[in-house]
Design a protein around this motif. Structure first.
Motif, PDB file in Angstrom:
ATOM      1  N   LEU A  71       0.763  -1.205   0.002  1.00 26.60           N
ATOM      2  CA  LEU A  71      -0.043   0.156   0.036  1.00 26.60           C
ATOM      3  C   LEU A  71       0.846   1.259   0.169  1.00 26.60           C
ATOM      4  O   LEU A  71       0.559   2.077  -0.620  1.00 26.60           O
ATOM      5  N   ASN A  72       1.952   1.128   0.633  1.00 26.59           N
ATOM      6  CA  ASN A  72       2.829   2.250   0.684  1.00 26.59           C
ATOM      7  C   ASN A  72       3.319   2.601  -0.583  1.00 26.59           C
ATOM      8  O   ASN A  72       3.701   3.664  -0.939  1.00 26.59           O
ATOM      9  N   LEU A  73       3.830   1.374  -1.109  1.00 28.63           N
ATOM     10  CA  LEU A  73       4.507   1.536  -2.535  1.00 28.63           C
ATOM     11  C   LEU A  73       3.360   2.276  -3.525  1.00 28.63           C
ATOM     12  O   LEU A  73       3.857   3.138  -4.320  1.00 28.63           O
ATOM     13  N   ILE A  74       2.263   1.792  -3.413  1.00 28.60           N
ATOM     14  CA  ILE A  74       1.143   2.209  -4.453  1.00 28.60           C
ATOM     15  C   ILE A  74       0.982   3.699  -4.111  1.00 28.60           C
ATOM     16  O   ILE A  74       0.777   4.673  -5.248  1.00 28.60           O
ATOM     17  N   THR A  75       1.150   4.071  -2.814  1.00 23.19           N
ATOM     18  CA  THR A  75       0.755   5.567  -2.343  1.00 23.19           C
ATOM     19  C   THR A  75       1.835   6.326  -3.031  1.00 23.19           C
ATOM     20  O   THR A  75       1.689   7.501  -3.405  1.00 23.19           O
ATOM     21  N   ASP A  76       3.090   6.073  -2.953  1.00 27.12           N
ATOM     22  CA  ASP A  76       4.156   6.576  -3.629  1.00 27.12           C
ATOM     23  C   ASP A  76       3.995   6.894  -5.021  1.00 27.12           C
ATOM     24  O   ASP A  76       4.408   7.998  -5.468  1.00 27.12           O
ATOM     25  N   ILE A  77       3.367   5.896  -5.620  1.00 17.05           N
ATOM     26  CA  ILE A  77       3.160   6.078  -7.127  1.00 17.05           C
ATOM     27  C   ILE A  77       2.279   6.889  -7.557  1.00 17.05           C
ATOM     28  O   ILE A  77       2.415   7.880  -8.391  1.00 17.05           O
ATOM     29  N   LEU A  78       1.343   6.799  -6.716  1.00 16.88           N
ATOM     30  CA  LEU A  78       0.217   7.724  -6.654  1.00 16.88           C
ATOM     31  C   LEU A  78       0.482   9.146  -6.645  1.00 16.88           C
ATOM     32  O   LEU A  78       0.162  10.111  -7.381  1.00 16.88           O
ATOM     33  N   ASN A  79       1.401   9.489  -5.528  1.00 13.28           N
ATOM     34  CA  ASN A  79       1.633  10.823  -5.420  1.00 13.28           C
ATOM     35  C   ASN A  79       2.526  11.162  -6.353  1.00 13.28           C
ATOM     36  O   ASN A  79       2.450  12.367  -6.772  1.00 13.28           O
ATOM     37  N   PHE A  80       3.552  10.536  -6.823  1.00 16.05           N
ATOM     38  CA  PHE A  80       4.226  10.843  -8.025  1.00 16.05           C
ATOM     39  C   PHE A  80       3.637  11.291  -9.176  1.00 16.05           C
ATOM     40  O   PHE A  80       3.819  12.177  -9.859  1.00 16.05           O
ATOM     41  N   ALA A  81       2.555  10.542  -9.597  1.00 15.08           N
ATOM     42  CA  ALA A  81       1.577  11.018 -10.669  1.00 15.08           C
ATOM     43  C   ALA A  81       0.994  12.280 -10.536  1.00 15.08           C
ATOM     44  O   ALA A  81       1.195  12.870 -11.372  1.00 15.08           O
ATOM     45  N   ARG A  82       0.584  12.521  -9.224  1.00 20.33           N
ATOM     46  CA  ARG A  82       0.054  13.747  -9.123  1.00 20.33           C
ATOM     47  C   ARG A  82       0.879  14.920  -9.210  1.00 20.33           C
ATOM     48  O   ARG A  82       0.542  15.887  -9.668  1.00 20.33           O
ATOM     49  N   LEU A  83       2.007  14.778  -8.627  1.00 25.21           N
ATOM     50  CA  LEU A  83       3.257  15.652  -8.696  1.00 25.21           C
ATOM     51  C   LEU A  83       3.682  15.978 -10.178  1.00 25.21           C
ATOM     52  O   LEU A  83       3.655  17.156 -10.482  1.00 25.21           O
ATOM     53  N   GLU A  84       3.641  14.912 -11.072  1.00 25.08           N
ATOM     54  CA  GLU A  84       3.934  15.091 -12.430  1.00 25.08           C
ATOM     55  C   GLU A  84       2.791  15.631 -13.398  1.00 25.08           C
ATOM     56  O   GLU A  84       3.164  16.532 -13.982  1.00 25.08           O
ATOM     57  N   ALA A  85       1.871  15.429 -12.927  1.00 24.00           N
ATOM     58  CA  ALA A  85       0.638  16.143 -13.463  1.00 24.00           C
ATOM     59  C   ALA A  85       0.295  17.554 -12.886  1.00 24.00           C
ATOM     60  O   ALA A  85      -0.530  18.260 -13.599  1.00 24.00           O
ATOM     61  N   GLY A  86       1.063  18.017 -11.806  1.00 22.99           N
ATOM     62  CA  GLY A  86       0.877  19.270 -11.491  1.00 22.99           C
ATOM     63  C   GLY A  86      -0.269  19.518 -10.567  1.00 22.99           C
ATOM     64  O   GLY A  86      -0.916  20.662 -10.402  1.00 22.99           O
ATOM     65  N   ARG A  87      -0.988  18.070 -10.166  1.00 23.86           N
ATOM     66  CA  ARG A  87      -2.122  18.162  -9.354  1.00 23.86           C
ATOM     67  C   ARG A  87      -1.971  18.121  -7.705  1.00 23.86           C
ATOM     68  O   ARG A  87      -3.104  17.951  -7.046  1.00 23.86           O
ATOM     69  N   VAL A  88      -0.775  18.649  -7.406  1.00 24.50           N
ATOM     70  CA  VAL A  88      -0.538  18.583  -5.889  1.00 24.50           C
ATOM     71  C   VAL A  88      -0.618  20.159  -5.346  1.00 24.50           C
ATOM     72  O   VAL A  88       0.437  20.927  -5.784  1.00 24.50           O
ATOM     73  N   ASP A  89      -1.467  20.538  -4.784  1.00 26.14           N
ATOM     74  CA  ASP A  89      -1.767  21.975  -4.146  1.00 26.14           C
ATOM     75  C   ASP A  89      -0.894  21.937  -2.647  1.00 26.14           C
ATOM     76  O   ASP A  89      -1.400  21.006  -1.987  1.00 26.14           O
ATOM     77  N   ALA A  90      -0.061  22.900  -2.620  1.00 21.77           N
ATOM     78  CA  ALA A  90       0.426  22.954  -0.960  1.00 21.77           C
ATOM     79  C   ALA A  90      -0.322  24.252  -0.670  1.00 21.77           C
ATOM     80  O   ALA A  90      -0.401  25.347  -0.975  1.00 21.77           O
ATOM     81  N   ARG A  91      -1.056  23.901   0.639  1.00 16.36           N
ATOM     82  CA  ARG A  91      -1.617  24.901   1.349  1.00 16.36           C
ATOM     83  C   ARG A  91      -0.747  25.438   2.263  1.00 16.36           C
ATOM     84  O   ARG A  91      -0.546  25.021   3.465  1.00 16.36           O
ATOM     85  N   LEU A  92      -0.108  26.578   2.094  1.00 17.07           N
ATOM     86  CA  LEU A  92       0.775  27.166   2.819  1.00 17.07           C
ATOM     87  C   LEU A  92       0.500  27.819   4.133  1.00 17.07           C
ATOM     88  O   LEU A  92      -0.671  28.737   4.035  1.00 17.07           O
ATOM     89  N   GLU A  93       1.070  27.771   5.243  1.00 14.23           N
ATOM     90  CA  GLU A  93       0.647  28.297   6.462  1.00 14.23           C
ATOM     91  C   GLU A  93       1.804  28.451   7.455  1.00 14.23           C
ATOM     92  O   GLU A  93       2.895  27.896   7.125  1.00 14.23           O
ATOM     93  N   THR A  94       1.844  29.183   8.500  1.00  9.28           N
ATOM     94  CA  THR A  94       2.946  29.197   9.454  1.00  9.28           C
ATOM     95  C   THR A  94       3.025  28.003  10.290  1.00  9.28           C
ATOM     96  O   THR A  94       2.079  27.565  10.763  1.00  9.28           O
TER      97      THR A  94
END
Length: 254
Positions: A71-94
């Protein structure tokens, strides 16, 4: 000639998007049954479905451990796919660095103990804060700490700390592990690359995405992730993020 270049660029972008979409769909389809396997394994382990013997408990724990690893490996692949597609938003705060390091420490404390390592949280002033997405920062810290624990032999040391450098705050994760050779160090952040380390077993290897994801997440928050390492002496991974006070001062100055 220019038209050919534009067509080639468009084809490459379409191929990249298709790959990211495929990885995302595949990861989602694999996560669903794995989550069910883990859930029902936990139910059986708790004895809810009836009494289980010690031998059966051992089998169930092995099933759960292997399923969680997948599950952790699959989550890594999914996260990387989202990053490559530019679909990961960073909600910046202090975010308080000291608090973030404290949360990360509590999550890896058991692993540190089982690995027979010394863990130290170096002095980091409570008022030091960064502009970051707290969940993404936590993900980076856990990736780096897990790596340090994996590649540091029993009796070694893992430590964390921070310092302010100009308008940034640097968070350091240090270990006395096996280190990375000079010819390999430039490749540690490449996706799907498994850098060989002296004395490492194949069981330590994943799909080679943890560090690639961590660096992209750091960059998505306006920072970066770098590493320094020496064979036989260990490694230092540094997360550089904007100091929240510095960001506010710059805004007021405009």
């Amino acid at each position: 000639y220019e038209d050919e270049i534009l067509q080639a660029k468009q084809a490459a972008e379409e191929a990249s998007q298709a790959k990211a979409k495929f990885l995302s769909m595949m990861s989602h389809d694999l996560r669903t049954p794995l989550t069910a396997i883990i859930g029902f394994t936990e139910i059986l382990t708790l004895g809810i479905g009836g009494p289980v013997t010690e031998a059966q408990l051992d089998y169930l724990r092995r099933i759960e451990s292997s399923s969680q690893y997948l599950l952790n490996l699959i989550t890594d692949i999914l996260n990387f796919a989202r990053l490559e597609a530019g679909r990961v938003d960073a909600r910046l705060e202090t975010v308080s660095v000291d608090a973030a390091l404290g949360r990360a420490e509590s999550l890896v404390a058991l692993r540190v103990s089982e690995a027979g390592l010394e863990y130290a949280r170096e002095e980091c002033a409570r008022e030091v804060a960064v502009l970051a997405d707290p969940d993404r920062l936590q993900q980076i810290l856990l990736n780096l700490l897990t790596n340090s624990i994996k590649y540091t032999d029993r009796g070694g040391r893992v430590s964390v700390g921070c310092e302010r450098v100009g308008s940034q705050t640097h968070i350091h994760i240090r270990d006395t592990g096996r280190g990375i050779s000079v010819d390999q160090i430039e490749r540690v952040f490449d996706p799907f690359v498994q850098v060989e380390r002296p004395g490492s077993e194949s069981s330590h290897q994943g799909v080679g995405l943890g560090l690639a994801i961590s660096r992209e997440l750091a960059r998505a928050m306006g920072g970066d992730l770098t590493v320094e390492s020496t064979i036989g002496r260990g490694s230092v991974f540094t997360i550089a993020l904007p100091t929240s006070e510095a960001i506010r001062d710059e805004r007021y100055a405009q």
